[in-house]
Design an enzyme around this catalytic site. Structure first.
Site, mmCIF file in Angstrom:
data_model
loop_
_atom_site.group_PDB
_atom_site.id
_atom_site.type_symbol
_atom_site.label_atom_id
_atom_site.label_comp_id
_atom_site.label_asym_id
_atom_site.label_seq_id
_atom_site.Cartn_x
_atom_site.Cartn_y
_atom_site.Cartn_z
ATOM 1 N N ASP A 158 -4.748 -26.544 -54.538
ATOM 2 C CA ASP A 158 -5.285 -27.801 -54.898
ATOM 3 C C ASP A 158 -6.075 -27.899 -56.085
ATOM 4 O O ASP A 158 -6.220 -29.136 -56.508
ATOM 5 C CB ASP A 158 -5.908 -27.876 -53.468
ATOM 6 N N ASP A 170 -3.801 -18.712 -49.452
ATOM 7 C CA ASP A 170 -5.205 -18.630 -49.532
ATOM 8 C C ASP A 170 -5.787 -18.212 -48.196
ATOM 9 O O ASP A 170 -5.211 -18.880 -47.104
ATOM 10 C CB ASP A 170 -5.805 -19.821 -50.081
ATOM 11 N N LYS A 218 -33.528 -16.251 -39.363
ATOM 12 C CA LYS A 218 -32.189 -15.586 -39.332
ATOM 13 C C LYS A 218 -31.925 -15.971 -40.680
ATOM 14 O O LYS A 218 -32.086 -16.636 -41.428
ATOM 15 C CB LYS A 218 -31.330 -16.148 -38.276
ATOM 16 N N THR A 225 -32.467 -21.587 -48.211
ATOM 17 C CA THR A 225 -32.554 -21.861 -49.641
ATOM 18 C C THR A 225 -31.900 -20.477 -50.397
ATOM 19 O O THR A 225 -31.873 -19.519 -49.654
ATOM 20 C CB THR A 225 -33.781 -22.221 -50.293
ATOM 21 N N ASP A 243 -29.641 -26.492 -37.745
ATOM 22 C CA ASP A 243 -28.839 -25.897 -38.667
ATOM 23 C C ASP A 243 -27.608 -26.590 -38.694
ATOM 24 O O ASP A 243 -26.762 -26.391 -37.771
ATOM 25 C CB ASP A 243 -28.507 -24.588 -38.603
#
Lengths: 597, 703
Positions: free
Chosen positions: B539, B328, B416, B399, B365
């Site tokens: 997993d 992965d 941004k 969002t 952020d």
């Protein structure tokens, strides 16, 4: 060694090398059912044979059916040969009025010819009628070779195919072996031998007056045609008792060269066929290289050993070095026409391959010179080896080598993109075990058994009483006999009276074990391999085409062979060699009435 | 767990695929284990146990026979008694040394099982039946029961969380002391019996019956109680048993051959049974026969030391054969998060202005991407994160609708986000989007990165280049795997463009983009149809079918129960990169077997040269030519060979337990190297070895 001798050996090898690819390519086409330029001529015969025998050319067989076909065919022809010998007195073409051969001798002879061994316990002139010779024995020279070739091709298919259930059709492979390979080459070869002076006639025996005024009877017969399949089919049973030392069988140096070429030509070609069929000719050349190394090593032990002769004789003042006027070395038991180099070369070739034809008496070789033929046989007749059987024998060792050392690259061992797992390993070990048990077990019986004197089982009494020689050489004779039988070689160290119920029966069993208990496990392995998926080659794949693998393969053949037989050999030729160096001699046991077979 | 180290995804020495450090590493010869192994060596002498190992069983039978002969010789005070008793002693040692090797390998697992067992204390469970809870013993729980587990309690059995969220201490299983979060739904719902809830509560649906729990299986596995011989081991056993039979023929028939020679030569005697047994024991492959099971157990143990639980030895063996690794992308090849790597200003904007704006907008952020921008600005322009509270900053969170985030502060409106969204924002404020900006974002996208456009109201400032960061050293590792003939395929949900860029940066051989579980399954089946063996990690529950299909399926311990059940290995550290180590250990296991087999067979050459001349010294003195080692006398020669044969087993125990040294190179190079060391070395080593023992026996007046 002389420069001339080395040159002849090198020339032989180069010609063999040059012929390997063309014949290999031809056999590939024949067994894959492709047309060749000879098909226009021979295809009608092939088709006619299928029609006659009700064979469906396209029907493929599972390995068990393939092996079943081999056994059925072999046992049927074995029984016919046995019966013919037992009732020859009532059958035609028996002008001498020869009686039936004894049950044990008939069994031994039938087994010997069925298994491509051609061990001759019988004395032809006084035992077998013309009919027996023709339908009992001569046919086997072709049939047993064709069976071997078919089995060899089936084993190759096991490696070449993947996710397949079948290995081909035994009856088809057998027919093609005969029609396209053995018969055409035999016809051409016979003509070539006749051109050299080998006889091919139906004349009565010639009676000539010798210089001393005595009358000598010189046998005649259709020799050349028998001679060529004797070599090509790696059979080895001679038309005359002296085998290829007889001038009617092997008249000239060129015919000698041609004969030893015939021995190796099919097994050598098969290595190329193998490479071609597995779609990687390098794999075939690797097998060829391993065989060649073992072959040349054998030649260059035997030749110097014979050339240096016997130090005991040197000590008493007999000239041992080669000069322009005499060959020097050990000339006992050798044909003067062929000399030391060609006798040594012939002996190594005939024992590398399971041929057994001889142009010199191996019994008279120096201990080391005799050790090489013996060891060659004991290694399993895999140095070019028998027709078909040589290749599958060597492939067996390739599988073992890959298994033993292959784990060292950190992967489940693979050979030719097939995983070597339980089943393959089991079958490979089974074959090796059978050979060791047969050679060692029967030799043990043969060297210490005691039977009532003048009894049925072994009239001379103790088995040692059948021997001509005392000491280590006598032991070598017994060991050689059972090695030769198990290896389906058929040559003898002579010096042993083997025509007694004990030796006939045990030799017969050894020949059976050496042929079929080797061939059937190998076919089982091939069947299992054919069913497997192919794993793609990557950098992590164990390389089986390079020089490293060749060295490994040679090492495994020598170590497994040497480890198994070294104790026995040390009591035979090895100690004899040291005793000769030390100047010790043994008395000859003269057994009156011994006729060697 | 005795010792715990932190996760370490990448080996320091990139030339080694197996990192030097091993989790839970015990010293090779831990005194308590050695003590127990010595005891076990004697217990294992029971013929019923010995019969499982044909080679060593032959030695034991030989030892019993010589013991009887020895008793006879001692009773009759025969002159040979000293020799017979010494041979007998060393034959027993040979058997004991082999047993010791196996016991040592098992002992390490047993010690570990004991530790695990201590954690498996009697617990009670609160079972929920019809809305009420009742207290029952954990052993009474059956699959399908639902239990409530609260803070401080031990989870009574394996199961899935169906309600609630809790932090769980799983150190009993993983050795990892940091707690993990377990919650209902998703891929982090599996809990393991024997672990402890540290905070909050969860309802657990039990998925296993007593005696079949993960802990039970783990104990059984490390203890080797259910150990079955692997396919390769069985095949190898056939070979060495076959060789044993061949040598049995060779030695048994040597007696009649010798009888012939003695009778024919009229001198000497037939070798005694003691000497024949000595020859047999020296010839049969006792080295590999004695160490074979130890190698297998130690291989499993090495996997365990890397905190991977292999469900069978077959899985470890298969790992060595793997042709294709499916990895992965996220978490295995890349660090798992995109990170800012470059600030690209547009027009007249200075780079540090862009960096400053980007940093400001990211201060609140908390996403990894946001934090990486703060860090990059600090690294490149030494702009420090500021306390913005005094500036009356107003942060706008990201969002899915706006697809941008930012900050309003001191009258500035910094945003941004995705190119389209920010462009829209700029235009809405009357600004223009320069063509240069679109070129830059286009270029970044094509290179597999993610462009993040930064703007201040109507002004476009520039672009932050976000990129998947490939873990350090991965490229080298993939290169090593390639030289070993193993293909790596990267699996990712990214679009093909991004996937291709990362694939080429990481140096994987192939990639599968926009992969669904079905695609993954199809890929595995396709590889397998081509004869390849496939290894993968997974997993999630939707990984389970693929994990089951793959030849080696390494499930993450953090994963769901379904995934753990489907795979044939579980990584307790949940570190997918470890798949590479598992492959290396599998290879090492097979190599160790091959090396010792080759060594064992090669050893025989020297023994012939020692024993054969000794056997026939009286019959054929001429065979002394074969005594190339110049051994002093026949008894000493035989004894020295037997002693060497026994000592080599004990000398190779560390190699069997540790595995042969393994460097990732091509099969051809490995073969050349190992043939030289174990093949040629195996032929040569015994010559000086036997010679030295022969001299020592002389010095000590033993023979």
């Amino acid at each position: 060694m002389t420069a001339n001798g080395i040159f002849q050996i090198a020339l032989y090898f180069l010609v063999l090398l040059a012929l390997t690819k063309p014949l290999g390519l031809y056999m590939t086409k024949v067994f894959q059912g492709e047309r060749t330029w000879v098909h226009r001529l021979l295809r009608p015969f092939e088709v006619a044979l299928y029609k006659l025998c009700g064979i469906d050319e396209t029907a493929e067989q599972h390995w068990t059916r393939y092996a079943g076909g081999i056994l059925l065919f072999s046992i049927a022809t074995l029984l016919v040969t046995y019966l013919v010998q037992r009732i020859q007195q009532w059958l035609p073409w028996n002008p001498q009025g020869l009686g039936p051969a004894s049950p044990d001798l008939s069994f031994n002879t039938a087994m010997s010819f069925t298994t491509n061994t051609n061990w001759q316990s019988y004395v032809p002139e006084t035992t077998v009628s013309y009919l027996t010779q023709m339908i009992g024995l001569a046919t086997h020279n072709f049939f047993s070779a064709a069976v071997g070739l078919a089995a060899g091709i089936a084993v190759i298919r096991g490696f070449a195919r993947h996710s397949a259930k079948t290995l081909g059709n035994f009856w088809v492979d057998m027919t093609r072996s005969l029609v396209y390979v053995l018969l055409p080459l035999s016809i051409l070869g016979a003509l070539l031998l006749v051109s050299q002076g080998a006889i091919q006639n139906l004349h009565p025996y010639a009676k000539v007056a010798t210089l001393e005024g005595a009358v000598q009877t010189i046998p005649q017969g259709p020799t050349a045609s028998q001679e060529v399949i004797k070599m090509l089919g790696i059979n080895g049973g001679g038309f005359f008792n002296a085998n290829s030392a007889h001038p009617y069988e092997n008249p000239t140096p060129f015919s000698n060269f041609f004969q030893i070429l015939l021995i190796f030509i099919i097994p050598a070609g098969l290595t190329y066929t193998f490479g071609k069929m597995v779609k990687d000719t390098r794999q075939g050349w690797a097998i060829f290289a391993a065989m060649s190394i073992l072959f040349l090593a054998g030649v260059f032990v035997t030749y110097p050993a014979e050339q240096s002769g016997n130090p005991i004789l040197t000590k008493v003042g007999i000239e041992n070095t080669a000069t322009a006027t005499q060959p020097g070395g050990n000339m006992e038991g050798k044909e003067v026409r062929f000399g030391i180099a060609n006798s040594a070369l012939f002996a190594v070739i005939t024992t590398d391959a399971s041929c057994g034809a001889v142009n010199a008496m191996h019994d008279s070789f120096t201990p080391l010179g005799g050790l090489v033929p013996l060891l060659n046989i004991q290694l399993g007749e895999i140095i070019f080896g028998g027709v078909g059987s040589g290749l599958y024998g060597m492939l067996l060792f390739a599988v073992l080598s890959v298994f033993i050392a292959g784990l060292m690259v950190g992967r489940t061992p693979e050979y030719l993109c097939k995983k070597i797992e339980q089943k393959e390993v089991k079958m490979a070990m089974l074959s090796v075990l059978v050979a060791a048990l047969s050679i060692l077990g029967f030799s043990a019986l043969g060297s210490v058994s005691h039977f009532p004197k003048d009894g049925y089982i072994n009239p001379p009494g103790a088995t040692t009483a059948n021997l001509n020689n005392n000491g280590p050489h006598g032991f070598s004779e017994v060991l050689y006999a059972y090695s030769s039988g198990t290896g389906n070689n058929g040559s003898a160290f002579a010096g042993i009276n083997a025509n007694t119920p004990f030796f006939n029966t045990t030799m017969g069993l050894a020949m059976f074990a050496g042929r079929f208990l080797m061939m059937i496990p190998l076919l089982a392995m091939a069947g299992s391999l054919a069913a497997k998926k192919q794993i793609p080659v990557s950098a992590g794949t164990f390389p089986t085409h390079g020089s490293l693998f060749v060295v490994l393969l040679v090492g495994v053949v020598l170590i497994v062979g040497a480890l198994t037989y070294f104790p026995a050999l040390s009591l035979g030729p090895i100690v004899e060699h040291y005793l000769m160096q030390d100047g010790k001699l043994f008395s000859l046991l003269l057994n009156p009435g011994v006729v060697w077979g | 767990m005795p010792t715990v180290t932190e996760q370490q995804p990448i080996a320091e020495d990139v030339t080694l695929l197996i990192p030097k450090r091993a989790m839970r590493a015990r010293p090779l010869f831990d005194p308590p284990i050695v003590r127990r192994a010595i005891g076990d060596s004697f217990r294992k002498l029971h013929p019923r146990l010995m019969a499982k190992n044909p080679v060593m069983f032959v030695v034991e039978v030989g030892a019993v026979v010589t013991t009887i002969l020895c008793a006879r010789d001692l009773a009759t005070s025969a002159a040979i008694a000293g020799f017979t008793s010494q041979i007998t002693l060393w034959l027993w040692f040979t058997v004991l040394f082999a047993n010791f090797a196996e016991a040592m390998a098992e002992g390490r697992g047993k010690a570990q099982a004991d530790t695990l067992r201590k954690t498996k204390t009697e617990t009670t469970a609160r079972r929920i039946v019809g809305g009420k809870t009742e207290t029952v013993a954990a052993t009474q729980l059956r699959s399908g029961d639902v239990v409530l587990v609260e803070q401080g309690e031990i989870i009574p059995g394996d199961g899935d969380v169906i309600e609630g969220i809790a932090s769980v201490d799983e150190s009993a299983i993983t050795g990892e002391s940091a707690p993990v979060i377990r919650e209902s739904g998703g891929d982090r719902s599996a809990v393991t019996g024997g672990t402890r809830v540290l905070s909050d509560w969860i309802r657990v649906k039990i998925t296993s019956n007593p005696g079949e729990t993960f802990l039970d299986r783990m104990i059984a596995l490390v203890e080797g109680a259910q150990r079955q011989k692997t396919p390769n081991e069985i095949a190898l056993n056939i070979v060495i048993s076959g060789l044993t039979l061949i040598f049995l023929f060779a030695v048994v028939t040597l007696q009649p051959f010798a009888a012939y020679s003695v009778a024919s030569n009229g001198s000497g005697t037939v070798p005694t049974v003691t000497v024949l047994i000595s020859l047999l024991v020296c010839l049969i492959p006792t080295t590999i026969g004695g160490l074979l099971s130890a190698i297998g157990i130690a291989g499993m143990d090495r996997v365990m030391q890397h905190n991977v639980l292999a469900m069978s030895g077959k899985a470890v063996e298969a790992a060595g054969d793997v042709n294709t690794l499916l990895l992965d992308k996220t978490g295995t090849i890349t660090l798992g998060n995109r990170q800012a790597v470059e600030f690209i200003p547009v027009g007249p904007v200075e780079p540090n202005e862009l960096a400053d704006a980007a940093q400001l907008s990211s201060l609140a952020d908390e996403t990894p991407e946001g934090r990486s921008i703060v860090v990059l600005a600090k690294q490149q322009f030494n702009i420090r994160g500021r306390e913005v509270a005094e500036h009356e900053a107003h942060f706008i969170p990201f969002t899915a609708q706006t697809r941008m985030s930012g900050v309003d502060l001191d009258g500035r409106q910094i945003r941004k986000g995705a190119t389209e969204s920010v462009a829209e924002f700029v235009r809405a404020h009357g600004g223009k989007v320069p063509a240069e900006l679109l070129e830059i974002t286009e270029r970044i996208s094509r290179s597999g990165g993610t462009p993040l456009v930064v703007a201040d109201r109507s002004r476009c400032l520039g672009v932050v280049h976000l990129k998947d960061v490939v873990k350090g050293g991965m490229r080298e590792r993939f290169h090593q795997l390639r030289t070993m003939g193993i293909r790596t395929v990267m699996i990712t949900g990214d679009n093909p463009l991004t996937a291709a860029a990362i694939a080429s940066e990481a140096g994987v051989d192939d990639f599968l983009a926009q992969a669904t579980p079905k695609d993954k399954m199809d890929l595995i089946k396709k590889e397998q149809a081509g004869g390849r063996l496939v290894a993968m990690t997974g997993d999630g529950t939707n990984d389970a079918p693929a994990l089951a299909q793959a030849d080696v399926g390494l499930a993450m311990n953090t994963g769901t129960m379904a995934a753990k059940e489907a795979g044939n290995m579980v990584d307790l550290d949940s570190n997918p990169t470890k798949l590479i180590e598992v492959v290396a250990i599998g290879k090492q296991l097979l190599m160790t077997r091959g090396a010792l087999t080759t060594f064992s067979i090669a050893n025989d050459v020297a023994k012939y040269f020692a024993i054969l001349p000794a056997m026939f010294a009286a019959t054929y003195p001429a065979l002394a030519h074969l005594n190339i080692m110049g051994l002093r006398n026949p008894e000493s020669a035989v004894l020295a060979s037997v002693i060497f044969n026994a000592l080599i087993i004990i000398a190779l125990v560390p190699l069997a337990l540790r595995g042969v040294k393994y460097r990732p190179t091509s099969a051809a190079a490995l073969l050349r190297r190992n043939l030289l060391i174990y093949g040629v070395g195996g032929v040569l080593v015994p010559f000086p070895g036997i010679w030295v023992i022969d001299r020592l026996l002389g010095v000590l007046h033993l023979a």
